[in-house]
Design an enzyme around this catalytic site. Structure first.
Site, PDB file in Angstrom:
ATOM      1  N   TYR A 156     -14.932   6.124 -12.798  1.00 53.88           N
ATOM      2  CA  TYR A 156     -14.903   4.872 -12.031  1.00 53.88           C
ATOM      3  C   TYR A 156     -15.513   3.742 -12.846  1.00 53.88           C
ATOM      4  O   TYR A 156     -14.970   2.640 -12.914  1.00 53.88           O
ATOM      5  CB  TYR A 156     -15.664   5.061 -10.716  1.00 53.88           C
ATOM      6  N   LYS A 209     -13.351   0.421 -13.944  1.00 54.70           N
ATOM      7  CA  LYS A 209     -13.746  -0.899 -13.471  1.00 54.70           C
ATOM      8  C   LYS A 209     -14.273  -1.778 -14.609  1.00 54.70           C
ATOM      9  O   LYS A 209     -14.105  -2.997 -14.596  1.00 54.70           O
ATOM     10  CB  LYS A 209     -14.786  -0.770 -12.360  1.00 54.70           C
ATOM     11  N   ASP A 245       3.255   2.244  -4.669  1.00 54.13           N
ATOM     12  CA  ASP A 245       2.334   3.103  -5.414  1.00 54.13           C
ATOM     13  C   ASP A 245       2.035   2.374  -6.715  1.00 54.13           C
ATOM     14  O   ASP A 245       2.915   2.254  -7.589  1.00 54.13           O
ATOM     15  CB  ASP A 245       2.978   4.464  -5.678  1.00 54.13           C
ATOM     16  N   VAL A 246       0.816   1.873  -6.872  1.00 52.97           N
ATOM     17  CA  VAL A 246       0.490   1.024  -8.017  1.00 52.97           C
ATOM     18  C   VAL A 246       0.521   1.762  -9.345  1.00 52.97           C
ATOM     19  O   VAL A 246       0.482   1.131 -10.406  1.00 52.97           O
ATOM     20  CB  VAL A 246      -0.875   0.324  -7.844  1.00 52.97           C
ATOM     21  N   THR A 299     -16.317  -0.309   4.140  1.00 52.32           N
ATOM     22  CA  THR A 299     -14.879  -0.095   4.293  1.00 52.32           C
ATOM     23  C   THR A 299     -14.659   1.347   4.731  1.00 52.32           C
ATOM     24  O   THR A 299     -15.587   2.164   4.667  1.00 52.32           O
ATOM     25  CB  THR A 299     -14.137  -0.329   2.956  1.00 52.32           C
ATOM     26  N   ASP A 348       0.862  -1.188   0.000  1.00 47.11           N
ATOM     27  CA  ASP A 348       0.000   0.000   0.000  1.00 47.11           C
ATOM     28  C   ASP A 348       0.890   1.227   0.000  1.00 47.11           C
ATOM     29  O   ASP A 348       2.114   1.119   0.151  1.00 47.11           O
ATOM     30  CB  ASP A 348      -0.922   0.001   1.235  1.00 47.11           C
TER      31      ASP A 348
END
Length: 239
Positions: A146, A150, A54-55, A181, A36
Site C-alpha cells: 500500500y 500510494k 474495473d480500473v 468509510t 465502480d
C-alpha cells in the site's frame, strides 16, 4: 455551481470517498459519471450516471472514456479514487497480493490518467485529481504494498503535472488521513484507534471532507494549482 457544465468521471464511486465526491460534484453542477465494479451502496446527493469499470482493465478504461466523449463531447475532470488497502509487511507479502495492490492502486491510476490526458490534450483543458494517502508521504510498520502504490501515485501525479502543464491540464494529488468509510470501518478497531489517537485533531475524517478538497482542485478556482499535494488528515503529516 462551481463545476457547472463540467463532465466529471469518478472511480471507486459506489461508496466512501468516491460516493461523496460524486454527490457533491453533481450538486455543484457537474455532469457526473460514477464508476465502480459494484453498484452504489446508497443514492447520491444529486443526479449521477453510473457505469461499471474495473480500473485494472485497460480495455474497460478505453471503452468507458470513449463512451463518455461520445455522449457528452468531452471529459473535463477525472478523480482517480478507486483503491484497496492491505497490511502485510514486506517479509510476509505474497506476489499475488503485491500484484493485486499495484494493479488497483497504481496501475489503475496510470490507465485512468492516460485515457483522460488523451482527451484533455485535444481540448487543451482538464483537471485530474489522484487520491493518494498520508501513507504515500509517511510510513508505518507493515502495509508495504500500500505504501509503495500510494507513494507512486504521489510522484506519478507530479510527473503528469509537469508534462502537461503547458496544455491546460492540471494534475494534483489528495492525501487523506484516517477517513471513516466502509473500507476502514471494517478494519480492526484497535488499528483504527491507533491512527486516530496519533492524529492531532483526535478524530477520523468524513468522506465529504475529502470531497470538498477534490471540488476545489477540480474547479476553476484552482486554475493556478498543479503538481500539488493536498493533505486532508487532521494535521497528521504536520507532526
Amino acid at each position: 455551481m462551481r463545476l457547472e457544465g463540467k463532465v466529471a468521471l469518478i472511480t471507486g464511486a459506489a461508496g466512501g470517498i468516491g460516493h461523496a465526491v460524486a454527490g457533491l460534484f453533481a450538486t455543484e453542477g457537474a455532469i457526473v459519471i460514477a464508476a465502480d465494479i459494484k453498484l452504489p451502496q446508497k443514492p447520491y446527493a444529486g443526479d449521477v450516471e453510473t457505469i461499471m469499470l474495473d480500473v485494472t482493465r485497460e480495455e474497460q478504461w478505453a471503452s468507458a472514456v470513449a463512451a463518455i466523449v461520445r455522449k457528452h463531447g468531452r471529459l473535463d475532470v477525472l478523480i482517480n479514487n478507486a483503491g484497496i488497502i492491505a497490511y502485510e509487511p514486506l517479509d510476509k507479502l505474497e506476489m499475488k497480493d503485491w500484484q493485486k495492490m499495484i494493479a488497483v492502486d497504481q496501475t489503475g491510476v496510470f490507465l485512468g490518467m492516460r485515457e483522460a490526458v488523451r482527451v484533455m490534450r485535444k481540448q487543451q483543458a482538464g483537471a485530474i485529481v489522484n487520491i493518494s494517502s498520508i501513507w504515500g508521504s509517511a510510513a508505518v510498520p507493515g502495509a508495504h504494498s500500500y505504501h509503495a502504490a500510494k507513494g507512486a501515485v504521489r510522484n506519478m501525479s507530479k510527473n503528469a503535472a509537469m508534462t502537461y502543464a503547458g496544455e491546460g491540464i492540471r494534475v494534483n494529488s489528495v492525501h487523506p488521513g484516517f477517513i471513516h468509510t466502509p473500507l476502514t470501518d471494517a478494519q480492526n478497531p484497535d488499528l483504527n484507534r491507533i491512527v486516530i489517537d496519533t492524529t492531532p485533531m483526535k478524530r477520523g475524517g468524513q468522506p465529504i471532507e475529502i470531497a470538498y478538497g477534490c471540488l476545489f482542485l477540480a474547479s476553476d478556482e484552482a486554475s493556478f494549482v498543479t503538481g500539488a499535494e493536498l493533505n486532508i488528515d487532521g494535521g497528521y503529516l504536520a507532526q
